[in-house]
Design an enzyme around this catalytic site. Structure first.
Site, PDB file in Angstrom:
ATOM      1  N   LYS A 256       0.843  -1.207   0.000  1.00 13.48           N
ATOM      2  CA  LYS A 256       0.000   0.000   0.000  1.00 13.48           C
ATOM      3  C   LYS A 256       0.873   1.250   0.000  1.00 13.48           C
ATOM      4  O   LYS A 256       0.678   2.160  -0.813  1.00 13.48           O
ATOM      5  CB  LYS A 256      -0.900   0.031   1.227  1.00 13.48           C
ATOM      6  N   ASN A 257       1.867   1.317   0.890  1.00 18.93           N
ATOM      7  CA  ASN A 257       2.626   2.563   1.050  1.00 18.93           C
ATOM      8  C   ASN A 257       3.617   2.811  -0.076  1.00 18.93           C
ATOM      9  O   ASN A 257       4.115   3.928  -0.224  1.00 18.93           O
ATOM     10  CB  ASN A 257       3.297   2.603   2.421  1.00 18.93           C
TER      11      ASN A 257
ATOM     12  N   CYS B 247      -5.094   8.412   8.798  1.00 17.91           N
ATOM     13  CA  CYS B 247      -5.337   7.830  10.134  1.00 17.91           C
ATOM     14  C   CYS B 247      -5.260   8.935  11.194  1.00 17.91           C
ATOM     15  O   CYS B 247      -4.456   9.836  11.117  1.00 17.91           O
ATOM     16  CB  CYS B 247      -4.298   6.768  10.458  1.00 17.91           C
TER      17      CYS B 247
ATOM     18  N   ARG C 268      -0.538  15.188  12.345  1.00 18.89           N
ATOM     19  CA  ARG C 268       0.156  14.657  11.158  1.00 18.89           C
ATOM     20  C   ARG C 268       0.735  15.861  10.407  1.00 18.89           C
ATOM     21  O   ARG C 268       0.216  16.312   9.420  1.00 18.89           O
ATOM     22  CB  ARG C 268      -0.815  13.852  10.283  1.00 18.89           C
TER      23      ARG C 268
ATOM     24  N   ASP D   6       3.770   0.595  12.101  1.00 19.53           N
ATOM     25  CA  ASP D   6       2.526   0.085  11.495  1.00 19.53           C
ATOM     26  C   ASP D   6       2.224  -1.350  11.910  1.00 19.53           C
ATOM     27  O   ASP D   6       1.194  -1.896  11.531  1.00 19.53           O
ATOM     28  CB  ASP D   6       2.603   0.179   9.966  1.00 19.53           C
TER      29      ASP D   6
ATOM     30  N   ARG E 135      -9.151   0.139   3.598  1.00 16.74           N
ATOM     31  CA  ARG E 135      -8.214   1.101   2.997  1.00 16.74           C
ATOM     32  C   ARG E 135      -6.891   0.428   2.666  1.00 16.74           C
ATOM     33  O   ARG E 135      -6.206   0.816   1.717  1.00 16.74           O
ATOM     34  CB  ARG E 135      -7.923   2.247   3.981  1.00 16.74           C
TER      35      ARG E 135
HETATM   36  C1  EPZ Z   1       3.992   7.056   6.596  1.00 11.85           C
HETATM   37  O1  EPZ Z   1       3.227   8.116   7.148  1.00 11.85           O
HETATM   38  C2  EPZ Z   1       3.041   5.891   6.454  1.00 11.85           C
HETATM   39  N1  EPZ Z   1       1.956   6.255   5.539  1.00 11.85           N
HETATM   40  C3  EPZ Z   1       2.462   5.514   7.817  1.00 11.85           C
HETATM   41  O2  EPZ Z   1       1.714   4.320   7.622  1.00 11.85           O
HETATM   42  C4  EPZ Z   1       3.609   5.192   8.782  1.00 11.85           C
HETATM   43  O3  EPZ Z   1       3.075   5.007  10.079  1.00 11.85           O
HETATM   44  C5  EPZ Z   1       4.641   6.311   8.806  1.00 11.85           C
HETATM   45  O4  EPZ Z   1       5.066   6.648   7.463  1.00 11.85           O
HETATM   46  C6  EPZ Z   1       5.887   5.925   9.602  1.00 11.85           C
HETATM   47  O5  EPZ Z   1       6.478   4.787   9.010  1.00 11.85           O
HETATM   48  C7  EPZ Z   1       2.202   6.148   4.214  1.00 11.85           C
HETATM   49  O6  EPZ Z   1       3.282   5.759   3.789  1.00 11.85           O
HETATM   50  C8  EPZ Z   1       1.047   6.533   3.309  1.00 11.85           C
HETATM   51  P1  EPZ Z   1       6.176  10.189   8.764  1.00 11.85           P
HETATM   52  P2  EPZ Z   1       3.878   9.599   7.203  1.00 11.85           P
HETATM   53  O7  EPZ Z   1       6.234  11.465   8.013  1.00 11.85           O
HETATM   54  O8  EPZ Z   1       4.730   9.820   6.028  1.00 11.85           O
HETATM   55  C9  EPZ Z   1       6.704  13.425  12.198  1.00 11.85           C
HETATM   56  C10 EPZ Z   1      -0.149   2.930   7.602  1.00 11.85           C
HETATM   57  O9  EPZ Z   1      -0.639   2.358   8.590  1.00 11.85           O
HETATM   58  N2  EPZ Z   1       6.676  14.419  11.111  1.00 11.85           N
HETATM   59  O10 EPZ Z   1       7.260   9.191   8.569  1.00 11.85           O
HETATM   60  O11 EPZ Z   1       2.769  10.548   7.481  1.00 11.85           O
HETATM   61  C11 EPZ Z   1       5.345  12.773  12.396  1.00 11.85           C
HETATM   62  O12 EPZ Z   1       4.534  13.552  13.252  1.00 11.85           O
HETATM   63  C12 EPZ Z   1       0.284   4.367   7.745  1.00 11.85           C
HETATM   64  O13 EPZ Z   1       0.079   2.403   6.501  1.00 11.85           O
HETATM   65  C13 EPZ Z   1       6.940  15.742  11.404  1.00 11.85           C
HETATM   66  O14 EPZ Z   1       7.180  16.108  12.562  1.00 11.85           O
HETATM   67  O15 EPZ Z   1       4.771   9.482   8.509  1.00 11.85           O
HETATM   68  C14 EPZ Z   1       5.716  11.438  13.016  1.00 11.85           C
HETATM   69  O16 EPZ Z   1       5.906  11.628  14.406  1.00 11.85           O
HETATM   70  C15 EPZ Z   1      -0.172   4.960   9.055  1.00 11.85           C
HETATM   71  N3  EPZ Z   1       6.909  16.657  10.393  1.00 11.85           N
HETATM   72  C16 EPZ Z   1       7.077  11.114  12.379  1.00 11.85           C
HETATM   73  O17 EPZ Z   1       7.561  12.345  11.833  1.00 11.85           O
HETATM   74  C17 EPZ Z   1       6.659  16.302   9.093  1.00 11.85           C
HETATM   75  O18 EPZ Z   1       6.673  17.182   8.196  1.00 11.85           O
HETATM   76  C18 EPZ Z   1       6.996  10.084  11.257  1.00 11.85           C
HETATM   77  O19 EPZ Z   1       6.048  10.543  10.322  1.00 11.85           O
HETATM   78  C19 EPZ Z   1       6.405  14.942   8.806  1.00 11.85           C
HETATM   79  C20 EPZ Z   1       6.425  14.021   9.833  1.00 11.85           C
END
Ligand code: EPZ
Length: 425
Positions: free
Chosen positions: A22-23, A117, A122, A305, A397
């Site tokens: 998916k991702n 989610c 986010r 995840d 989803r």
């Molecule tokens: C991706 O989300 C995945 N989604 C999520 O999977 C997954 O949990 C996450 O990466 C971590 O592996 C997709 O790939 C579509 P991040 P993403 O940016 O990109 C902070 C699922 O279940 N952050 O890596 O949104 C954020 O708050 C989903 O398949 C900032 O501070 O996650 C978090 O604490 C749920 N500023 C950490 O980084 C930013 O600009 C990791 O978030 C961006 C993120």
């Protein structure tokens, strides 16, 4: 409202085939916008998130043709306006990737603030930081992020946090920028590598994906391509957890074992027998599990995840376990639902302290988000009695044909409508 009805107690035996990731799909489909030709994408999972991103591209004017249930042909040539409709975008976090793809292609992007989610804030500050360093400016009005640039020039970007989304978005904006871009503190997930391989198959020059430093030399054009995406390591991990909870002997087919390393290691620590083959793993469990501690980390650490699913497993492990959610602020909303099934879990900040009980008991529960819903399925398969899971749109989803896949290995799982009539899944 559809719901899943699962009666626990059946041992699982047979083979489950894993679908495309998916991702990876939700990053690679928007990336096809950058192409000057037609892209054929294969091994795409048949899930709601893919349908939504397809619909968004279609609404922007791209041609999106489903060649089969797992392959789609995308021709971005018809995109006139780089604007992503709010009513669809708000459902899905990955729609934020349209920012990088449209900016990289048209030097402009109007994208609604992303949904997805609901576990804590986010943010997209690192995405916008990266775009700014490449030369773009943005403003936020009426829940839309409006980004534009006269031109994009390669530069050095250090991400303050390891962010999958920010890494993806900067890659998408940088592949056609003038000169070299270096992304430091980049995410190393398998879907980042898959995106880089897809971009390079279109003629991009992306190196170092999978490490924490990615170097990109901008190119002028990106051609159409045919690309097959990687299997979903989180879907695979979820079914591995299902076998551990229910007990049984199952081959999880169409995986890349290296992508499962941290999950395999943790399940072995819990006493599960796992045998690895070239493109499959065999999971054997009697359902009796040892306690252990888990801390979620960016790849190659234990994936966030898989956090709800492993917590469901630990709910009936022998002893007390501690799960530390170190990636997201608040990813324990599912705990309340596990408690309805008899789990003994205390949440204290980023920690869930789980005292193993003999068995969980079936109950009416909700899927509070995608992976929380997966955790309810895992728990229900090992529970005594019947569990009804509502709000299963979250599960749909990200999991293709979950009823068919689990039924094929002997699980008692049905999709029913409001009047408890069985439905075709
Ligand atoms: C991706 O989300 C995945 N989604 C999520 O999977 C997954 O949990 C996450 O990466 C971590 O592996 C997709 O790939 C579509 P991040 P993403 O940016 O990109 C902070 C699922 O279940 N952050 O890596 O949104 C954020 O708050 C989903 O398949 C900032 O501070 O996650 C978090 O604490 C749920 N500023 C950490 O980084 C930013 O600009 C990791 O978030 C961006 C993120």
């Amino acid at each position: 409202m559809e719901k899943l009805v699962i009666t626990g107690g059946n041992k699982l035996r047979g083979t489950i085939k894993i679908s495309g990731a998916k991702n990876a799909a939700v990053a690679i489909i928007p990336a096809a916008i950058l192409s000057d030709g037609v892209c054929l994408l294969e091994n795409i999972p048949d899930i709601e998130d893919v349908n939504i991103i397809d619909e968004i591209l279609g609404k922007m004017g791209a041609s999106v043709r489903h060649i089969s249930t797992s392959s789609i042909e995308i021709d971005p040539g018809g995109i006139k306006e780089p604007v992503a409709a709010y009513d669809l975008v708000r459902h899905m976090r990955a729609s934020s990737y349209l920012m990088g793809a449209l900016l990289g292609k048209c030097l402009r992007a109007d994208v609604a603030l992303p949904g997805g989610c609901d576990f804590g804030v986010r943010p997209v500050d690192q995405h916008l930081k990266g775009f700014g360093i490449l030369g773009a400016t943005h403003n936020i009005e009426d829940d839309m992020i409006k980004i534009k640039a006269d031109k994009l020039v390669g530069n050095h970007i250090y991400l303050d946090v390891v962010s999958v989304g920010a890494t993806v978005n900067v890659m998408l904006a940088a592949v056609k920028a003038e000169g070299r871009t270096t992304i430091e503190n980049a995410a190393r997930e398998p879907h980042i590598v898959d995106l880089a391989n897809f971009l390079n198959s279109m003629g991009a020059d992306v190196r170092g994906a999978g490490t924490d430093v990615i170097k990109i030399n901008g190119v002028k054009t990106l051609r159409g391509t045919t690309y097959s995406i990687i299997p979903d390591q989180i879907e695979a991990g979820t079914y591995m957890a299902a076998v551990c909870c229910a007990g049984g002997d199952v081959i999880i087919q169409n995986v890349i074992p290296k992508h499962l390393e941290s999950i395999t290691a943790k399940l072995r620590e819990m006493g599960v027998f796992i045998e690895e083959f070239d493109d499959s793993v065999r999971v054997v469990s009697d359902g009796k599990l040892k306690r252990c501690n888990v801390t979620t980390m960016p790849h190659p650490g234990f994936p966030t995840d898989m956090q709800p699913q492993i917590a469901a497993l630990l709910s009936t492990a022998d002893g007390t376990s501690i799960v530390n959610e170190a990636v997201w602020d608040n990813r324990f909303r599912y705990v309340e639902e596990l408690r309805r099934m008899g789990a003994n879990i205390t949440v204290d900040g980023s920690l869930a302290i789980i005292k193993g009980v003999e068995k969980l008991t079936g109950a009416p529960v909700k899927a509070t988000d995608l992976r929380a819903g997966a955790a309810m399925i895992v728990a229900a398969l090992g529970a005594i009695g019947t569990t009804q899971i509502e709000d299963i749109r979250h599960i749909q989803r990200g999991y293709e044909d979950v009823v068919g896949k689990l039924s094929s290995v002997g699980a008692d799982i049905k999709l029913v409508d409001d009047d408890d009539n069985m439905m075709k899944n």
